[in-house]
Design an enzyme around this catalytic site. Structure first.
Site, mmCIF file in Angstrom:
data_model
loop_
_atom_site.group_PDB
_atom_site.id
_atom_site.type_symbol
_atom_site.label_atom_id
_atom_site.label_comp_id
_atom_site.label_asym_id
_atom_site.label_seq_id
_atom_site.Cartn_x
_atom_site.Cartn_y
_atom_site.Cartn_z
ATOM 1 N N ALA A 33 0.821 -1.220 0.000
ATOM 2 C CA ALA A 33 0.000 0.000 0.000
ATOM 3 C C ALA A 33 0.850 1.264 0.000
ATOM 4 O O ALA A 33 0.401 2.325 -0.430
ATOM 5 C CB ALA A 33 -0.927 0.006 1.216
ATOM 6 N N GLU A 191 -26.346 -16.050 4.809
ATOM 7 C CA GLU A 191 -26.754 -14.691 5.198
ATOM 8 C C GLU A 191 -27.466 -14.741 6.551
ATOM 9 O O GLU A 191 -27.963 -15.800 6.957
ATOM 10 C CB GLU A 191 -27.718 -14.125 4.150
ATOM 11 C CG GLU A 191 -27.086 -13.912 2.804
ATOM 12 C CD GLU A 191 -25.871 -13.023 2.871
ATOM 13 O OE1 GLU A 191 -26.003 -11.852 3.232
ATOM 14 O OE2 GLU A 191 -24.762 -13.499 2.597
ATOM 15 N N LYS A 206 -25.671 -9.839 -6.208
ATOM 16 C CA LYS A 206 -24.327 -9.896 -6.800
ATOM 17 C C LYS A 206 -24.413 -9.792 -8.322
ATOM 18 O O LYS A 206 -23.591 -9.126 -8.958
ATOM 19 C CB LYS A 206 -23.642 -11.197 -6.380
ATOM 20 C CG LYS A 206 -23.391 -11.268 -4.874
ATOM 21 C CD LYS A 206 -23.030 -12.674 -4.442
ATOM 22 C CE LYS A 206 -22.848 -12.772 -2.942
ATOM 23 N NZ LYS A 206 -22.811 -14.151 -2.458
HETATM 24 N N1 HSE Z 1 -24.334 -15.953 1.901
HETATM 25 C C1 HSE Z 1 -23.335 -15.719 0.923
HETATM 26 C C2 HSE Z 1 -23.054 -17.042 0.215
HETATM 27 C C3 HSE Z 1 -22.088 -15.191 1.606
HETATM 28 O O1 HSE Z 1 -23.519 -18.083 0.670
HETATM 29 O O2 HSE Z 1 -22.420 -17.021 -0.822
HETATM 30 C C4 HSE Z 1 -21.182 -14.438 0.690
HETATM 31 O O3 HSE Z 1 -21.782 -13.361 0.061
#
Ligand code: HSE
Length: 438
Positions: A33, A191, A206
């Site tokens: 860094a 999660e 995502k």
């Molecule tokens: N709950 C998510 C998964 C964790 O199972 O991929 C990472 O984002």
């Protein structure tokens, strides 16, 4: 030069990983860094002090995250609380206070990223979010920088580790859905609300982000089509295997002549593809660029230190960028903010894909011909068809079919007609199928 001061929000699975990795690799990270990095202020309500090494190095630990974002000594906020609130308020406040932000919060970016990036742009700060997609895999850096010369054609990713873990265990060990989910939760993959994993919402967060980075469109979570793995039957996992396919929960972003497809759903993929062999909690993202061809990125998509790896890589980027003109930093969504385009995101009915179909039909002359006739009338071409043994005591036999690509709207009509036949019992099981050929 004085160390950069971090304000860390959250000391849970990922926050603990950040402290551990920074404690272990701090010197090497500082060499990369160009400056030392010190956690000056952290906020957490409770944490497991036995699992975190280096807590004593943290300047102050408080319960109130707002205290950290208001701390004038803090240069960079790492937001690891997850969820929308108070994460959104905290991130906007940090930006307002002129702090750089690093977040692993995919839900926040997918839903509020447009607003957050606009605020960051105005204030001349960076909001980095590598850890938000596919945990430790540097897929955002790959898309935003490594593939910057390409016209991205499509992305297909296994981007929810929990769903992949469940599908893998169900296939290999015949384990029960609930039992595998409980294990994923205990290991810290799932999660806080595990329905986000199994209903496809986490993957959709995502994919929304990946779609924007690939195609230069604003974040549009609400237009992403979402289906999870809760309806997947062990029978279909087995039949797909016999046909040479694996069922994976995929996020697919594809550019077509009419718009952009953004969809997450269970998908049959040929077993011989590398991505079909990504097992357990591992993630993989396959990106097809016009110049580079297909490229595959593989690694741990969840977990304490893999996610910390991405968080700290962002911190290194941000520390380096502190000496750079804000106008000339890598843009948040890969494309210059003024260059985002309004290509429409297509409704699922407009999406074209191949299909796996399973239905319970009476074993009588003409039944198969009638079903094939309906598919033919809708322009659907059959690639393979199999009649399975009836289950004991059942009057109907399972019919399994693979079709060529067709628009989803036409398939919906054909399925409705097939379900209306007196000779077919119950619902037709439909799982989309992608060949993912390079
Ligand atoms: N709950 C998510 C998964 C964790 O199972 O991929 C990472 O984002």
């Amino acid at each position: 030069m004085e160390a950069v001061k971090i304000g860390l929000l959250g000391l849970g699975t990922v926050g603990g990983g950040v402290v551990n990795v920074l404690t272990r690799n701090g010197r090497e990270i500082a060499r990369r860094a160009g400056r030392g990095i010190r956690i000056a202020h952290a906020a957490a309500r409770d944490y497991n002090s036995d699992a975190i090494h280096g807590l004593e190095e943290i300047g102050r630990i408080t319960e109130d995250p707002f205290e950290v974002v208001e701390d004038p000594d803090v240069d960079i906020i790492i937001e690891l609380l997850g969820g929308y609130s108070p994460a959104l308020e905290l991130v906007l406040r940090a930006i307002d206070n002129g702090k750089q932000v690093v977040t692993a919060n995919k839900a926040l970016i997918a839903r509020h990223g447009n607003e957050i990036f606009a605020a960051a742009q105005r204030r001349g700060v960076t909001v980095a979010f590598e850890a938000a997609v596919a945990g430790g895999i540097p897929i955002i850096k790959a898309l935003r920088e490594g593939l910057a010369a390409n016209h991205i054609e499509w992305i297909a990713g296994i981007i929810n580790g929990t769903s992949n873990f469940i599908l893998t265990e169900m296939r290999d060990k015949g384990r029960d859905f609930a039992d595998v989910l409980a294990e994923a939760q205990a290991r810290g993959y799932a999660e806080a609300d595990p329905t986000f994993d199994v209903e496809g919402i986490d993957a959709a967060h995502k994919l929304t982000i990946l779609g924007s980075l690939a195609f230069g469109i604003p974040l549009q979570f609400d237009k992403t089509a979402i289906e999870g793995i809760t309806q997947i039957d062990a029978l279909d996992v087995a039949y797909a295997g016999e046909l040479g396919y694996r069922i994976k929960h995929l996020g697919i972003a594809r550019r077509t002549g009419k718009g952009v497809e953004l969809r997450v759903h269970p998908t049959l993929i040929p077993a011989r593809r590398l991505i079909a062999n990504v097992e357990g909690v591992m993630n993989a993202v396959l990106v097809k660029g016009d110049a580079v061809g297909p490229t595959l990125y593989y690694g741990a998509g969840a977990g304490s230190e893999p996610t910390a790896s991405a968080v700290l890589a962002d911190v290194v980027d941000v520390v380096r960028a502190l000496t750079t003109d804000p106008e000339n930093r890598v843009p948040h969504l890969a494309f210059q903010p003024s260059q985002l385009v309004d290509t429409p995101v297509l409704p699922l009915e407009e999406v074209e894909t191949a299909y796996y179909l399973r239905m319970a039909a009476l074993d009588q002359p003409g039944v198969m011909a009638r079903i094939a006739g309906i598919l033919g009338e809708h322009g659907i071409s059959i690639e393979a068809i199999q009649q399975k043994e009836p289950e004991e005591g059942h009057t109907h036999v399972p019919l399994v079919m693979l079709t060529h690509r067709i628009r989803e709207g036409r398939m919906n009509q054909a399925i409705a007609e097939i379900e209306g036949l007196g000779t077919v019992k119950g619902k037709v099981v439909r799982i989309r199928l992608e060949h993912l050929a390079g």
